[in-house]
Motif scaffolding. Structure first.
Motif, PDB file in Angstrom:
ATOM      1  N   GLN A 136       6.102 -20.078  10.216  1.00 32.27           N
ATOM      2  CA  GLN A 136       6.090 -19.027   9.257  1.00 32.27           C
ATOM      3  C   GLN A 136       7.377 -18.072   9.354  1.00 32.27           C
ATOM      4  O   GLN A 136       8.043 -17.793   8.352  1.00 32.27           O
ATOM      5  N   LYS A 137       7.812 -18.243  10.633  1.00 25.51           N
ATOM      6  CA  LYS A 137       9.051 -17.175  10.714  1.00 25.51           C
ATOM      7  C   LYS A 137      10.265 -18.013  10.080  1.00 25.51           C
ATOM      8  O   LYS A 137      11.365 -17.355   9.782  1.00 25.51           O
ATOM      9  N   ARG A 138      10.312 -19.291   9.996  1.00 29.25           N
ATOM     10  CA  ARG A 138      11.198 -20.018   9.661  1.00 29.25           C
ATOM     11  C   ARG A 138      11.206 -20.211   8.115  1.00 29.25           C
ATOM     12  O   ARG A 138      12.167 -20.596   7.396  1.00 29.25           O
ATOM     13  N   PHE A 139       9.974 -19.974   7.499  1.00 28.43           N
ATOM     14  CA  PHE A 139       9.713 -20.245   5.894  1.00 28.43           C
ATOM     15  C   PHE A 139      10.421 -19.366   5.032  1.00 28.43           C
ATOM     16  O   PHE A 139      10.820 -18.294   5.611  1.00 28.43           O
ATOM     17  N   THR A 140      10.993 -20.019   4.175  1.00 32.51           N
ATOM     18  CA  THR A 140      12.089 -19.256   3.296  1.00 32.51           C
ATOM     19  C   THR A 140      11.676 -18.880   2.024  1.00 32.51           C
ATOM     20  O   THR A 140      12.440 -18.431   0.869  1.00 32.51           O
ATOM     21  N   GLU A 141      10.711 -19.853   1.541  1.00 31.44           N
ATOM     22  CA  GLU A 141      10.188 -19.907  -0.004  1.00 31.44           C
ATOM     23  C   GLU A 141       9.351 -18.777  -0.499  1.00 31.44           C
ATOM     24  O   GLU A 141       8.489 -18.622  -1.550  1.00 31.44           O
ATOM     25  N   TYR A 142       9.352 -17.494   0.080  1.00 31.31           N
ATOM     26  CA  TYR A 142       8.805 -16.541  -0.416  1.00 31.31           C
ATOM     27  C   TYR A 142       9.531 -15.436  -1.164  1.00 31.31           C
ATOM     28  O   TYR A 142      10.840 -15.527  -1.445  1.00 31.31           O
ATOM     29  N   ASP A 143       8.816 -14.605  -1.979  1.00 30.35           N
ATOM     30  CA  ASP A 143       9.394 -13.623  -2.785  1.00 30.35           C
ATOM     31  C   ASP A 143       9.861 -12.079  -1.996  1.00 30.35           C
ATOM     32  O   ASP A 143      10.868 -11.595  -2.187  1.00 30.35           O
ATOM     33  N   GLU A 144       8.763 -12.001  -1.199  1.00 34.35           N
ATOM     34  CA  GLU A 144       8.980 -10.619  -0.395  1.00 34.35           C
ATOM     35  C   GLU A 144       8.358 -11.161   1.054  1.00 34.35           C
ATOM     36  O   GLU A 144       7.518 -11.706   1.314  1.00 34.35           O
ATOM     37  N   ILE A 145       8.880 -10.295   2.090  1.00 32.74           N
ATOM     38  CA  ILE A 145       8.275 -10.279   3.409  1.00 32.74           C
ATOM     39  C   ILE A 145       7.944  -8.880   3.704  1.00 32.74           C
ATOM     40  O   ILE A 145       8.565  -7.958   3.411  1.00 32.74           O
ATOM     41  N   VAL A 146       6.820  -8.721   4.343  1.00 31.57           N
ATOM     42  CA  VAL A 146       6.290  -7.607   4.719  1.00 31.57           C
ATOM     43  C   VAL A 146       6.048  -7.648   6.387  1.00 31.57           C
ATOM     44  O   VAL A 146       5.138  -8.487   6.610  1.00 31.57           O
ATOM     45  N   ASP A 147       6.786  -6.905   6.983  1.00 30.17           N
ATOM     46  CA  ASP A 147       6.426  -6.927   8.747  1.00 30.17           C
ATOM     47  C   ASP A 147       5.335  -5.848   8.541  1.00 30.17           C
ATOM     48  O   ASP A 147       5.652  -4.410   8.534  1.00 30.17           O
ATOM     49  N   ASN A 148       4.061  -6.098   8.831  1.00 29.31           N
ATOM     50  CA  ASN A 148       2.796  -5.195   8.891  1.00 29.31           C
ATOM     51  C   ASN A 148       2.618  -4.927  10.327  1.00 29.31           C
ATOM     52  O   ASN A 148       1.382  -4.469  10.676  1.00 29.31           O
ATOM     53  N   THR A 149       3.367  -5.150  11.278  1.00 34.65           N
ATOM     54  CA  THR A 149       3.135  -4.728  12.840  1.00 34.65           C
ATOM     55  C   THR A 149       2.417  -3.374  13.111  1.00 34.65           C
ATOM     56  O   THR A 149       1.334  -3.468  13.458  1.00 34.65           O
ATOM     57  N   ASN A 150       3.103  -2.519  12.437  1.00 32.02           N
ATOM     58  CA  ASN A 150       2.644  -0.982  12.531  1.00 32.02           C
ATOM     59  C   ASN A 150       2.215  -0.455  11.407  1.00 32.02           C
ATOM     60  O   ASN A 150       1.979   0.536  11.151  1.00 32.02           O
ATOM     61  N   LEU A 151       1.406  -1.366  10.365  1.00 32.34           N
ATOM     62  CA  LEU A 151       1.036  -0.982   9.175  1.00 32.34           C
ATOM     63  C   LEU A 151      -0.605  -1.130   9.405  1.00 32.34           C
ATOM     64  O   LEU A 151      -1.190  -2.363   9.691  1.00 32.34           O
ATOM     65  N   SER A 152      -1.402  -0.293   8.726  1.00 29.35           N
ATOM     66  CA  SER A 152      -2.803  -0.699   8.625  1.00 29.35           C
ATOM     67  C   SER A 152      -2.871  -1.554   7.416  1.00 29.35           C
ATOM     68  O   SER A 152      -2.312  -1.742   6.915  1.00 29.35           O
ATOM     69  N   SER A 153      -4.271  -2.156   7.303  1.00 29.56           N
ATOM     70  CA  SER A 153      -4.466  -2.956   6.276  1.00 29.56           C
ATOM     71  C   SER A 153      -4.345  -2.289   4.977  1.00 29.56           C
ATOM     72  O   SER A 153      -3.905  -2.969   3.952  1.00 29.56           O
ATOM     73  N   GLU A 154      -4.709  -1.000   4.724  1.00 27.54           N
ATOM     74  CA  GLU A 154      -4.470  -0.187   3.831  1.00 27.54           C
ATOM     75  C   GLU A 154      -3.164  -0.061   3.222  1.00 27.54           C
ATOM     76  O   GLU A 154      -2.688  -0.292   2.224  1.00 27.54           O
ATOM     77  N   GLU A 155      -2.200   0.414   4.249  1.00 26.09           N
ATOM     78  CA  GLU A 155      -0.883   0.528   4.135  1.00 26.09           C
ATOM     79  C   GLU A 155      -0.506  -0.727   3.516  1.00 26.09           C
ATOM     80  O   GLU A 155       0.580  -0.640   2.646  1.00 26.09           O
ATOM     81  N   THR A 156      -0.594  -1.862   4.399  1.00 26.76           N
ATOM     82  CA  THR A 156      -0.255  -3.219   3.863  1.00 26.76           C
ATOM     83  C   THR A 156      -0.572  -3.548   2.461  1.00 26.76           C
ATOM     84  O   THR A 156       0.300  -4.099   1.736  1.00 26.76           O
ATOM     85  N   ALA A 157      -1.652  -3.496   2.018  1.00 29.30           N
ATOM     86  CA  ALA A 157      -2.107  -3.885   0.803  1.00 29.30           C
ATOM     87  C   ALA A 157      -1.586  -2.977  -0.272  1.00 29.30           C
ATOM     88  O   ALA A 157      -0.927  -3.222  -1.231  1.00 29.30           O
ATOM     89  N   GLN A 158      -1.236  -1.647  -0.038  1.00 27.66           N
ATOM     90  CA  GLN A 158      -0.318  -0.673  -0.783  1.00 27.66           C
ATOM     91  C   GLN A 158       0.740  -1.277  -1.149  1.00 27.66           C
ATOM     92  O   GLN A 158       1.473  -1.488  -2.318  1.00 27.66           O
ATOM     93  N   LYS A 159       1.513  -1.757  -0.051  1.00 22.72           N
ATOM     94  CA  LYS A 159       3.010  -2.214  -0.018  1.00 22.72           C
ATOM     95  C   LYS A 159       2.898  -3.631  -0.955  1.00 22.72           C
ATOM     96  O   LYS A 159       3.842  -3.818  -1.729  1.00 22.72           O
ATOM     97  N   VAL A 160       2.006  -4.438  -0.768  1.00 23.21           N
ATOM     98  CA  VAL A 160       1.683  -5.665  -1.628  1.00 23.21           C
ATOM     99  C   VAL A 160       1.621  -5.319  -3.133  1.00 23.21           C
ATOM    100  O   VAL A 160       2.151  -5.995  -3.899  1.00 23.21           O
ATOM    101  N   ASN A 161       0.918  -4.297  -3.269  1.00 24.47           N
ATOM    102  CA  ASN A 161       0.792  -3.981  -4.599  1.00 24.47           C
ATOM    103  C   ASN A 161       1.795  -3.376  -5.290  1.00 24.47           C
ATOM    104  O   ASN A 161       1.979  -3.598  -6.422  1.00 24.47           O
ATOM    105  N   THR A 162       2.792  -3.014  -4.624  1.00 27.46           N
ATOM    106  CA  THR A 162       4.177  -2.340  -5.320  1.00 27.46           C
ATOM    107  C   THR A 162       5.092  -3.479  -5.509  1.00 27.46           C
ATOM    108  O   THR A 162       6.052  -3.242  -6.074  1.00 27.46           O
ATOM    109  N   ILE A 163       4.981  -4.647  -4.779  1.00 25.43           N
ATOM    110  CA  ILE A 163       5.780  -5.906  -5.412  1.00 25.43           C
ATOM    111  C   ILE A 163       5.579  -6.515  -6.554  1.00 25.43           C
ATOM    112  O   ILE A 163       4.413  -6.888  -6.688  1.00 25.43           O
ATOM    113  N   GLY A 164       6.398  -6.664  -7.292  1.00 23.27           N
ATOM    114  CA  GLY A 164       6.412  -7.482  -8.441  1.00 23.27           C
ATOM    115  C   GLY A 164       6.383  -6.740  -9.638  1.00 23.27           C
ATOM    116  O   GLY A 164       6.403  -7.094 -10.791  1.00 23.27           O
TER     117      GLY A 164
END
Length: 164
Positions: A136-164
């Protein structure tokens, strides 16, 4: 956004984030491709287990796309959960080409993946988790990458919702 594909290594938060996003939509279906692939019981092969595993992986993607297109035809938004490769990403784009598809890579640090995987029932060996993380670290076919190491699940969902 009509179709979100969440990819990332085991423990990246795909299922949890998808549940949060889906509950915030008026009509939304979540397709976990692992569950689709586990419909094959005998012999069940992991995607990295030779040609048979690769063939089952691609069959899982095609079946997930059939489900997605059926949901989309009924005006449901769709979230697909899968650990993508370049080949599977291309197949998703072909099979779902009539729709607005966004591929989002959830990629916390490897240390965080190891920590999260200790909190869930063991499904994969540590060397398999490492292999999938590196893939997955080598994978490049994505539109956006989200480093959610320090994000809660809710914060990650909010960030994903803003993409697109």
């Amino acid at each position: 956004m009509r179709v979100i594909i969440l990819t990332g290594p085991p423990g990246a938060g795909k299922n949890t984030v998808a549940q949060i996003i889906a509950k915030g939509r008026s009509k939304c279906a979540v397709i976990d491709v692992d569950l689709v692939r586990w419909m094959i019981l005998q012999p069940h092969m992991a995607p990295w287990e030779g040609n048979a595993g690769k063939k089952q992986q691609m069959l899982g993607v095609r079946n997930a796309c059939l489900l997605a297109n059926n949901f989309l035809n009924e005006a449901y938004e769709v979230i697909i959960l899968d650990v993508l490769t370049t080949d599977t990403a291309k197949l998703y784009k072909i099979q779902l080409q009539k729709n607005n598809v966004k591929i989002i890579l959830l990629l916390p640090t490897y240390e965080e993946i190891l920590r999260r995987n200790t909190l869930r029932p063991p499904r994969l060996k540590e060397d398999e988790v490492k292999m999938l993380y590196d893939q997955q670290k080598r994978f490049t076919e994505y539109d956006e990458i989200v480093d959610n190491t320090n994000l809660s699940s809710e914060e990650t969902a909010q960030k994903v919702n803003t993409i697109g």
